[in-house]
Write a protein that holds these residues in place. Structure first.
Motif, PDB file in Angstrom:
ATOM      1  N   ALA A  60      -5.094  -3.824   8.702  1.00  0.00           N
ATOM      2  CA  ALA A  60      -5.576  -2.636   7.998  1.00  0.00           C
ATOM      3  C   ALA A  60      -5.473  -2.829   6.489  1.00  0.00           C
ATOM      4  O   ALA A  60      -6.384  -2.451   5.733  1.00  0.00           O
ATOM      5  N   ALA A  61      -4.350  -3.421   6.019  1.00  0.00           N
ATOM      6  CA  ALA A  61      -4.198  -3.664   4.581  1.00  0.00           C
ATOM      7  C   ALA A  61      -5.260  -4.622   4.074  1.00  0.00           C
ATOM      8  O   ALA A  61      -5.852  -4.415   3.003  1.00  0.00           O
ATOM      9  N   TRP A  85       0.868  -1.166   0.000  1.00  0.00           N
ATOM     10  CA  TRP A  85       0.000   0.000   0.000  1.00  0.00           C
ATOM     11  C   TRP A  85       0.910   1.224   0.000  1.00  0.00           C
ATOM     12  O   TRP A  85       1.820   1.319   0.824  1.00  0.00           O
ATOM     13  N   ALA A  92      -8.827  -2.915   3.996  1.00  0.00           N
ATOM     14  CA  ALA A  92      -8.974  -1.991   2.871  1.00  0.00           C
ATOM     15  C   ALA A  92      -9.180  -2.735   1.558  1.00  0.00           C
ATOM     16  O   ALA A  92     -10.004  -2.339   0.727  1.00  0.00           O
ATOM     17  N   VAL A 122      -5.784   3.394   3.471  1.00  0.00           N
ATOM     18  CA  VAL A 122      -5.082   3.017   4.690  1.00  0.00           C
ATOM     19  C   VAL A 122      -4.352   4.243   5.227  1.00  0.00           C
ATOM     20  O   VAL A 122      -3.691   4.964   4.466  1.00  0.00           O
ATOM     21  N   ALA A 145      -2.192   1.660  12.482  1.00  0.00           N
ATOM     22  CA  ALA A 145      -2.731   1.871  11.129  1.00  0.00           C
ATOM     23  C   ALA A 145      -4.219   1.591  11.179  1.00  0.00           C
ATOM     24  O   ALA A 145      -4.682   0.702  11.903  1.00  0.00           O
ATOM     25  N   TRP A 146      -4.976   2.351  10.436  1.00  0.00           N
ATOM     26  CA  TRP A 146      -6.417   2.166  10.384  1.00  0.00           C
ATOM     27  C   TRP A 146      -6.905   2.439   8.967  1.00  0.00           C
ATOM     28  O   TRP A 146      -6.109   2.784   8.079  1.00  0.00           O
ATOM     29  N   VAL A 147      -8.187   2.284   8.755  1.00  0.00           N
ATOM     30  CA  VAL A 147      -8.776   2.420   7.420  1.00  0.00           C
ATOM     31  C   VAL A 147      -9.854   3.494   7.476  1.00  0.00           C
ATOM     32  O   VAL A 147     -10.587   3.603   8.465  1.00  0.00           O
TER      33      VAL A 147
END
Length: 849
Positions: free
Chosen positions: A551-552, A357, A555, A567, A591-593
């Motif tokens: 998170a990846a 990403w 997404a 992301v 990490a978040w979306v």
């Protein structure tokens, strides 16, 4: 004895004076030798005028010299391009532009038609010269080559000075030498063939022809590198050719005798040799001592700051494990002004290529993360943002370093320190993602402050049945099939967007297990989020990973359902107390979306599971000797394809965008606007005025009586002469006006013929047509009987012929201006007839204009 005889002078009683002896006669002078007869000068033989559109030998030589100098200028593009492909494009551009200029002269085209024709030739032949690798059979234009020829002419100038030399990309970059040579060739040819023959060949006017080649030469230096490219060779060649041409082209000896002409030519040869030797010595010897050092050369690429390209930097998410493993206990930032649950964001990533990403590059013209602009203290407003609260935040940098500037929310005002170093010119910002970049980077001790707007929070009930926003993000590629299968499985019976996304989030948190891959973790967890790692996450007995993987995966699952997801990587500090500074360490990385909802904004999702015990596999594995742990090298951002495990890629049409919708490309729309607006501004007034003139002519040609039609033919001729710029006397008989206007046309024709060496365009002069027209109009008006229709038609033919001769006598600009003029000259034809069609009696010699 006889008495002496008295003489007139003798007196009686006096002795006469003796007379003086006569002088001997002078010897006659010898006759002068006659002078040698003076050899008369050879009379100047008048050269017959050349037919219109032909070119004299001198003009051909001028064109050849200017073209050769332009090619020397194109040769200087070598440092910027490296390969020889630019030569084909540059030389072809010069020759095509020159050819278009010759055709303009040959067929006497006006400026508008010349420009339009040159543009057509530019696109038709440019594919084979500038982009042969993308042309059909290397010659036939395609949509790709037409698009490249348009983009290269507009954006190639910025690309060439912002990309490292030699420039090999983008694919349209070789269009730059092509379009530069095309413009110079076209302008130079028009000047040589159409402008120069109309003026005396003074040194100043001859020097004007060198402007284009000099511009190409200077352009090659400006877009080049610090290392000069054959400066002596190209400089000597350019100077010698230009000086010799200027010396020989100026000052012909056509008025001198044959003997004098030979002497002048001998002196010219000697002077030419001196000029050539002096040019070689000055540029070759003295020039080498005066040439500045390479580092002091002025080149644009060293003065212009290139636009920020996120692709030049590693993906922030690709270095996620660096924070958890290497910087877990390190103090990265000290932030004040936070409230509970606030997150500090580093970067937003919305493109996926099967390995990472990443932040999209500037070539991705979407609403995503690739477009960064230079900003000041005031930041542009973020789209889709719904904010009801703000933050005033101060940040002090400790162990953190990089170009991604940590911020909170969506900054509206940002103040950078100017001491000890001012970095305000390095600040770049993307309003759509709230990603802030400082191209010079930050390091320990750097501090800054900003005001930010915070996205409002909404409950799931408030988001129920709310569709996702129409946001275009870069496509995701090489996504494993298992991602779409798991997404369809996890959504279950949910139908609305928020329900489906929350179900995916819940399933990942419930079924997944958190592991950062540390030695203290019960179960190892491999770093990375490439296609092989995401497939492994869903195919192992347990879903094990950290924020990077979950998170990846979330997404990609949202994208498989058609939702625009991105992301976000940043920090989520714990134990935040309002009013106190918070120390952020590597353990706070997360990490978040985010997914946008219509009229709501970007809503965040945290699919990472909480820490919990990870069950061991039920199938016992044979014991092995423990091996010492060896730190693996970090995963390279640009790994080779063979380092990845084989992944089945879903190429079904369901995951692709609907390409059936037709839309004009942006470059074509830009061309239509650029060409269309001047075309409309030119044609609309022209058509309106042409319609008015046609109406005026029809009214006169179709008048009720023959004498009115005959007088209308005369008035139409006078109006056309006035519109062409000739002076129409206000009073006088038709015969007087005919003689006056005929003299004006004759004088203008003579001047034009001397300037252009052109032959007359008609066998009969304008004066003859005007005299015939004036006589015929007088007969028709004063005869007292109606003139025959064929006689009136002859008068109209004479009127049209005289107007054509007058138009050919004036220059191009006057002909163009006449198209936009409507004569306001008062006419008398309406007063020459009675309402019943009879004619009024007039005194002999009265004014009938």
């Amino acid at each position: 004895m006889s008495e002496p005889m008295n003489t007139p002078n003798s007196q009686p009683g006096k002795t006469p004076k003796p007379t003086k002896p006569a002088k001997a006669p002078r010897a006659p002078k010898a006759p002068k030798e006659p002078k040698a007869p003076r050899v008369p000068k050879e009379p100047k033989v008048p050269q017959p005028p050349l037919p219109r559109g032909t070119v004299s030998r001198a003009t051909w030589r001028d064109l050849a010299v200017v073209t050769a100098l332009s090619l020397i200028g194109v040769w200087g593009f070598a440092p910027a391009f490296g390969e020889r492909g630019y030569l084909l494009a540059g030389i072809g551009g010069v020759l095509i532009g020159t050819g278009a200029g010759y055709l303009s002269h040959r067929f006497r085209l006006n400026a508008f038609v010349t420009g339009l024709g040159a543009i057509v030739v530019y696109f038709v032949l440019g594919s084979a010269l500038a982009m042969p690798g993308y042309a059909l059979f290397g010659v036939i234009p395609t949509l790709t080559t037409i698009r490249g020829l348009a983009l290269g002419a507009v954006f190639g100038w910025a690309d060439i000075v912002t990309l490292a030399a030699p420039v090999g990309a983008p694919d349209y970059i070789t269009v730059l030498p092509y379009v530069a040579g095309w413009i110079v060739g076209l302008v130079s040819a028009v000047l040589v063939l159409r402008w120069m023959p109309r003026h005396d060949r003074t040194p100043g006017r001859l020097a004007v022809l060198l402007i284009g080649p000099i511009a190409l030469y200077v352009l090659g230096v400006l877009i080049g590198t610090q290392t000069p490219f054959l400066a002596s060779v190209r400089g000597i060649a350019f100077a010698v050719v230009a000086l010799i041409w200027l010396g020989w082209r100026r000052g012909s000896a056509t008025n001198a005798s044959l003997q004098e002409r030979k002497g002048l030519n001998k002196n010219k040869l000697i002077g030419t040799a001196i000029i050539a030797v002096a040019a070689v010595l000055v540029t070759g010897l003295a020039g080498s001592a005066l040439v500045p050092a390479s580092e002091s050369r002025f080149v644009l690429r060293e003065k212009i700051v290139p636009p920020f390209d996120p692709q030049d930097y590693p993906s922030p998410l690709g270095g996620f494990r660096k924070y958890t493993k290497d910087l877990g206990e390190s103090e990265l930032l000290k932030v004040s002004g936070l409230k509970a649950a606030d997150k500090v964001r580093l970067a937003v990533m919305d493109t996926y290529d099967g390995r990472l990403w990443d932040v999209a590059g500037p070539e991705a013209q979407t609403g995503g993360s690739g477009s960064f602009t230079l900003v000041g203290e005031t930041m542009p407003e973020a789209p889709l943002l719904k904010s009801g609260s703000t933050r005033s935040v101060s940040v002090s940098v400790e162990a953190y370093s990089g170009v991604w500037l940590p911020v909170v929310g969506y900054p509206s005002q940002l103040a950078l320190p100017t001491e000890p170093e001012d970095k305000t010119q390095d600040l770049r910002y993307n309003a759509a993602t709230a990603t802030t970049v400082l191209t010079s980077g930050v390091k320990k001790g750097y501090s800054y402050s900003f005001d930010a707007d915070m996205q409002d929070a909404y409950s799931d009930d408030a988001l129920k049945n709310v569709p996702t926003a129409d946001v275009t993000l870069p496509a995701v590629d090489r996504v494993p099939d298992v991602v779409a299968a798991k997404a369809a499985e996890y959504v279950g019976t949910a139908t609305d967007p928020i329900g489906q996304l929350r179900e995916i989030e819940r399933q990942l948190k419930v079924n997944g297990f958190l592991s950062h891959g540390l030695a203290s973790d019960a179960v190892p967890s491999r770093a990375g989020h490439g296609a092989d790692r995401i497939e492994e996450l869903f195919t192992r007995n347990q879903m094990i990973g950290d924020e990077e993987q979950f998170a990846a995966a979330f997404a990609l699952m949202a994208r498989s359902l058609g939702y625009p997801a991105r992301v976000v990587m940043g920090f989520a500090p714990e134990n935040v107390e309002e009013g106190e500074a918070v120390t952020i360490t590597g353990e706070d990385v997360t990490a978040w979306v985010e997914v946008p909802f219509e009229g709501i904004g970007w809503i965040s999702f945290q699919p990472t599971p909480d820490e919990k015990e990870i069950p061991q596999d039920q199938n016992p594995k044979p014991k092995t000797e423990p091996q010492p742990q060896v730190r693996q090298p970090p995963r390279a951002e640009k790994q080779a394809e063979d380092l990845l495990t084989n992944v089945d890629i879903n190429d079904s049409d369901d995951d692709k965008k609907d390409d059936d919708e037709f839309a004009l490309p942006g470059w074509l729309v830009a061309i239509l606007w650029i060409v269309g607006i001047p075309l409309v501004l030119y044609l609309v007034p022209l058509l309106i005025i042409a319609a008015l003139k046609a109406k005026r002519r029809t009214r006169r040609r179709e008048a009720a009586t023959a004498d009115a039609r005959a007088a209308g033919a005369w008035d139409e001729a006078l109006d056309s002469y006035a519109e062409l710029g000739f002076t129409v006397p206000p009073v006088g008989t038709r015969g007087m006006l005919a003689r006056d206007l005929g003299a004006q046309v004759s004088a203008t024709t003579t001047l034009e013929r001397e300037r252009t060496d052109a032959a007359p365009s008609a066998p009969e002069s304008a004066s003859g047509f005007l005299t015939r027209l004036a006589t015929g109009a007088d007969e028709a008006v004063f005869a007292g009987v109606d003139a025959p229709d064929d006689r009136v038609d002859d008068l109209w033919s004479a009127s049209e012929s005289s107007s054509k001769i007058a138009a050919s006598a004036v220059g191009w600009w006057r002909r163009q201006l006449s198209k936009f003029r409507i004569s306001s000259r008062p006419t008398n034809s309406a007063r020459k007839t009675t309402p019943t069609g009879g004619t009024r009696k007039r005194r002999r010699g009265s004014s009938d204009k």
